[in-house]
Design a protein around this motif. Structure first.
Motif, PDB file in Angstrom:
ATOM      1  N   ARG A  56      44.588  44.954  34.587  1.00 31.66           N
ATOM      2  CA  ARG A  56      45.188  45.089  35.905  1.00 31.66           C
ATOM      3  C   ARG A  56      46.223  46.210  35.914  1.00 31.66           C
ATOM      4  NH1 ARG A  56      47.304  39.095  36.873  1.00 31.66           N
ATOM      5  NH2 ARG A  56      48.153  39.612  34.815  1.00 31.66           N
ATOM      6  N   PHE A  57      46.506  46.705  37.098  1.00 25.90           N
ATOM      7  CA  PHE A  57      47.489  47.777  37.255  1.00 25.90           C
ATOM      8  C   PHE A  57      48.827  47.372  36.646  1.00 25.90           C
ATOM      9  CE2 PHE A  57      50.799  50.139  39.423  1.00 25.90           C
ATOM     10  CZ  PHE A  57      50.277  51.419  39.561  1.00 25.90           C
ATOM     11  N   GLY A  58      49.279  46.151  36.942  1.00 21.39           N
ATOM     12  CA  GLY A  58      50.563  45.688  36.445  1.00 21.39           C
ATOM     13  C   GLY A  58      50.611  45.597  34.934  1.00 21.39           C
ATOM     14  N   ASP A  59      49.488  45.220  34.319  1.00 21.09           N
ATOM     15  CA  ASP A  59      49.437  45.138  32.853  1.00 21.09           C
ATOM     16  C   ASP A  59      49.560  46.525  32.237  1.00 21.09           C
ATOM     17  OD1 ASP A  59      49.048  42.390  33.015  1.00 21.09           O
ATOM     18  OD2 ASP A  59      46.868  42.582  33.100  1.00 21.09           O
ATOM     19  N   LEU A  60      48.878  47.497  32.820  1.00 23.45           N
ATOM     20  CA  LEU A  60      48.982  48.874  32.336  1.00 23.45           C
ATOM     21  C   LEU A  60      50.409  49.381  32.472  1.00 23.45           C
ATOM     22  CD1 LEU A  60      45.730  50.376  33.889  1.00 23.45           C
ATOM     23  CD2 LEU A  60      46.181  50.057  31.453  1.00 23.45           C
ATOM     24  N   ARG A  61      51.021  49.111  33.599  1.00 20.66           N
ATOM     25  CA  ARG A  61      52.399  49.567  33.838  1.00 20.66           C
ATOM     26  C   ARG A  61      53.347  48.932  32.834  1.00 20.66           C
ATOM     27  NH1 ARG A  61      56.037  50.526  38.253  1.00 20.66           N
ATOM     28  NH2 ARG A  61      57.644  51.794  37.234  1.00 20.66           N
ATOM     29  N   ALA A  62      53.130  47.649  32.514  1.00 22.30           N
ATOM     30  CA  ALA A  62      54.022  46.949  31.583  1.00 22.30           C
ATOM     31  C   ALA A  62      53.933  47.528  30.177  1.00 22.30           C
ATOM     32  CB  ALA A  62      53.683  45.461  31.565  1.00 22.30           C
ATOM     33  N   ASP A  63      52.742  47.947  29.764  1.00 19.18           N
ATOM     34  CA  ASP A  63      52.562  48.466  28.408  1.00 19.18           C
ATOM     35  C   ASP A  63      52.766  49.971  28.319  1.00 19.18           C
ATOM     36  OD1 ASP A  63      52.230  46.119  27.077  1.00 19.18           O
ATOM     37  OD2 ASP A  63      50.054  46.132  27.117  1.00 19.18           O
ATOM     38  N   LEU A  64      53.018  50.608  29.464  1.00 28.86           N
ATOM     39  CA  LEU A  64      53.373  52.027  29.491  1.00 28.86           C
ATOM     40  C   LEU A  64      54.686  52.159  30.258  1.00 28.86           C
ATOM     41  CD1 LEU A  64      49.863  53.538  30.374  1.00 28.86           C
ATOM     42  CD2 LEU A  64      51.005  53.601  28.142  1.00 28.86           C
ATOM     43  N   PRO A  65      55.787  51.656  29.674  1.00 28.03           N
ATOM     44  CA  PRO A  65      57.050  51.571  30.432  1.00 28.03           C
ATOM     45  C   PRO A  65      57.619  52.910  30.866  1.00 28.03           C
ATOM     46  CG  PRO A  65      57.412  51.114  28.091  1.00 28.03           C
ATOM     47  CD  PRO A  65      55.919  51.149  28.302  1.00 28.03           C
ATOM     48  N   GLY A  66      57.178  54.001  30.263  1.00 24.49           N
ATOM     49  CA  GLY A  66      57.709  55.302  30.638  1.00 24.49           C
ATOM     50  C   GLY A  66      57.035  55.935  31.835  1.00 24.49           C
ATOM     51  N   ILE A  67      55.964  55.308  32.339  1.00 21.08           N
ATOM     52  CA  ILE A  67      55.210  55.906  33.433  1.00 21.08           C
ATOM     53  C   ILE A  67      55.641  55.284  34.762  1.00 21.08           C
ATOM     54  CG2 ILE A  67      53.279  54.265  33.363  1.00 21.08           C
ATOM     55  CD1 ILE A  67      51.372  56.588  33.863  1.00 21.08           C
ATOM     56  N   SER A  68      55.710  56.100  35.798  1.00 19.85           N
ATOM     57  CA  SER A  68      56.038  55.573  37.122  1.00 19.85           C
ATOM     58  C   SER A  68      54.771  55.035  37.779  1.00 19.85           C
ATOM     59  CB  SER A  68      56.643  56.674  37.997  1.00 19.85           C
ATOM     60  OG  SER A  68      55.650  57.642  38.334  1.00 19.85           O
ATOM     61  N   ALA A  69      54.952  54.186  38.777  1.00 14.27           N
ATOM     62  CA  ALA A  69      53.806  53.621  39.487  1.00 14.27           C
ATOM     63  C   ALA A  69      52.994  54.728  40.146  1.00 14.27           C
ATOM     64  CB  ALA A  69      54.279  52.608  40.521  1.00 14.27           C
ATOM     65  N   ASN A  70      53.664  55.730  40.703  1.00 16.97           N
ATOM     66  CA  ASN A  70      52.949  56.816  41.376  1.00 16.97           C
ATOM     67  C   ASN A  70      52.091  57.616  40.407  1.00 16.97           C
ATOM     68  OD1 ASN A  70      53.932  56.214  43.900  1.00 16.97           O
ATOM     69  ND2 ASN A  70      55.626  57.665  43.807  1.00 16.97           N
ATOM     70  N   VAL A  71      52.663  57.929  39.236  1.00 20.10           N
ATOM     71  CA  VAL A  71      51.905  58.715  38.261  1.00 20.10           C
ATOM     72  C   VAL A  71      50.736  57.899  37.716  1.00 20.10           C
ATOM     73  CG1 VAL A  71      52.012  59.835  35.995  1.00 20.10           C
ATOM     74  CG2 VAL A  71      53.847  60.182  37.647  1.00 20.10           C
ATOM     75  N   LEU A  72      50.956  56.609  37.430  1.00 19.73           N
ATOM     76  CA  LEU A  72      49.859  55.775  36.945  1.00 19.73           C
ATOM     77  C   LEU A  72      48.742  55.710  37.982  1.00 19.73           C
ATOM     78  CD1 LEU A  72      48.516  53.865  34.974  1.00 19.73           C
ATOM     79  CD2 LEU A  72      49.933  52.004  35.891  1.00 19.73           C
ATOM     80  N   THR A  73      49.110  55.555  39.236  1.00 17.23           N
ATOM     81  CA  THR A  73      48.114  55.520  40.301  1.00 17.23           C
ATOM     82  C   THR A  73      47.329  56.827  40.357  1.00 17.23           C
ATOM     83  OG1 THR A  73      49.524  54.046  41.598  1.00 17.23           O
ATOM     84  CG2 THR A  73      47.763  55.170  42.772  1.00 17.23           C
ATOM     85  N   GLN A  74      48.033  57.946  40.224  1.00 15.26           N
ATOM     86  CA  GLN A  74      47.355  59.243  40.273  1.00 15.26           C
ATOM     87  C   GLN A  74      46.422  59.431  39.085  1.00 15.26           C
ATOM     88  OE1 GLN A  74      49.950  62.537  40.989  1.00 15.26           O
ATOM     89  NE2 GLN A  74      48.319  64.049  40.903  1.00 15.26           N
ATOM     90  N   ARG A  75      46.894  59.058  37.875  1.00 17.05           N
ATOM     91  CA  ARG A  75      46.038  59.210  36.695  1.00 17.05           C
ATOM     92  C   ARG A  75      44.787  58.348  36.824  1.00 17.05           C
ATOM     93  NH1 ARG A  75      49.625  62.610  35.457  1.00 17.05           N
ATOM     94  NH2 ARG A  75      48.372  63.538  37.110  1.00 17.05           N
ATOM     95  N   LEU A  76      44.940  57.124  37.313  1.00 16.90           N
ATOM     96  CA  LEU A  76      43.777  56.244  37.472  1.00 16.90           C
ATOM     97  C   LEU A  76      42.779  56.830  38.469  1.00 16.90           C
ATOM     98  CD1 LEU A  76      45.551  52.767  37.490  1.00 16.90           C
ATOM     99  CD2 LEU A  76      43.844  53.530  35.827  1.00 16.90           C
ATOM    100  N   SER A  77      43.289  57.363  39.554  1.00 13.76           N
ATOM    101  CA  SER A  77      42.387  57.929  40.565  1.00 13.76           C
ATOM    102  C   SER A  77      41.659  59.156  40.024  1.00 13.76           C
ATOM    103  CB  SER A  77      43.156  58.272  41.840  1.00 13.76           C
ATOM    104  OG  SER A  77      44.043  59.352  41.627  1.00 13.76           O
ATOM    105  N   GLU A  78      42.365  59.992  39.262  1.00 12.80           N
ATOM    106  CA  GLU A  78      41.740  61.177  38.687  1.00 12.80           C
ATOM    107  C   GLU A  78      40.694  60.802  37.647  1.00 12.80           C
ATOM    108  OE1 GLU A  78      45.721  64.033  39.156  1.00 12.80           O
ATOM    109  OE2 GLU A  78      45.211  63.120  37.230  1.00 12.80           O
ATOM    110  N   LEU A  79      41.017  59.837  36.799  1.00  6.99           N
ATOM    111  CA  LEU A  79      40.068  59.406  35.770  1.00  6.99           C
ATOM    112  C   LEU A  79      38.861  58.721  36.389  1.00  6.99           C
ATOM    113  CD1 LEU A  79      42.653  58.073  33.170  1.00  6.99           C
ATOM    114  CD2 LEU A  79      41.137  60.045  32.853  1.00  6.99           C
TER     115      LEU A  79
END
Length: 239
Positions: A56-79
């Motif tokens: 889940r998005f929240g699980d990824l965010r929790a294990d990548l504490p240095g990433i912002s929600a916006n950047v994680l969202t962008q990386r997921l969309s690009e990938l």
């Protein structure tokens, strides 16, 4: 159809990423295109965190504490747009959106492994920094010395908070998947503490006293397990 906030945000960021000029190297080398796919900041981290199954998005965010929600969202969309990641929804009763790797995406594991193996030889690598559960388990798949395994197969469970994994050690190496943390050995605690035991030689009783890591199973087998993983020697440049 009602869209959840994460879906709307992902779609908005997808549109934004379409309007953002991506890094292009104008080079026919496959490595160049690989960097176009995975070279943006955090992209390879996202791929790493999905190597043991969808999350889940929240699980990824929790294990990548240095990433912002916006950047994680962008990386997921690009990938997702490049065919590395696929979005799906878990069946009821969970009914939540998860992100996973495509069949082609999983083929990137050797990149993660060999980059990690190469980089651990750096004099500047600090193994005491935080590490995620997926990352420590992938490191086991990378660093295991099959010549040390011997004839006895055994099973190992890992519990990191609510995340559980099951592993089997045999002549082929260590095989890890998401599942109930049961086995001949069961480690429960922080991934960094498990790394300290396996790679740093910190005693289990010390980690248990600090409530960082506990073991259920034979301590002798646990010591044998830790002995299977060998970091490559550090590179020492000539003065």
């Amino acid at each position: 159809m009602k869209l959840d906030k994460t879906t709307v945000k992902l779609e908005n960021t997808t549109q934004l990423s379409k309007n953002t000029k991506k890094r292009v190297y104008h080079d026919a080398c496959g490595m160049a295109h690989g960097l176009e796919l995975l070279g943006d900041r955090w992209a390879l981290f996202v791929v790493r965190e999905l190597m043991l199954g969808p999350r889940r998005f929240g699980d990824l965010r929790a294990d990548l504490p240095g990433i912002s929600a916006n950047v994680l969202t962008q990386r997921l969309s690009e990938l997702e747009a490049s065919g590395v990641v696929v979005r799906s929804k878990l069946p009821p009763p969970a009914s939540v959106q998860v992100y996973g790797l495509t069949e082609w995406g999983y083929e990137a594991e050797p990149i993660v492994q060999e980059l990690g193996r190469w980089a651990t030889r750096s004099p500047g690598h600090d193994p005491t920094l935080p590490i995620s559960g997926v990352s420590i388990l992938l490191s086991f798949r990378t660093m295991i010395d099959r010549a040390r395994i011997g004839d006895r197969d055994f099973t190992v469970g890992f519990r990191f908070g609510v995340d559980e994994y099951a592993a089997r050690v045999d002549r082929g190496g260590i095989h890890v998947e998401r599942g109930s943390a049961t086995g001949d050995l069961v480690f429960s605690g922080h991934p960094s503490a498990l790394a300290a035991f396996v790679y740093g030689g910190v005693a289990l009783d010390v980690l248990a006293d600090n409530r960082a890591l506990t073991l259920r199973g034979d301590p002798m087998l646990a010591a044998r397990f830790a002995d299977l993983f060998v970091l490559p020697p550090k590179f020492h440049p000539l003065a």
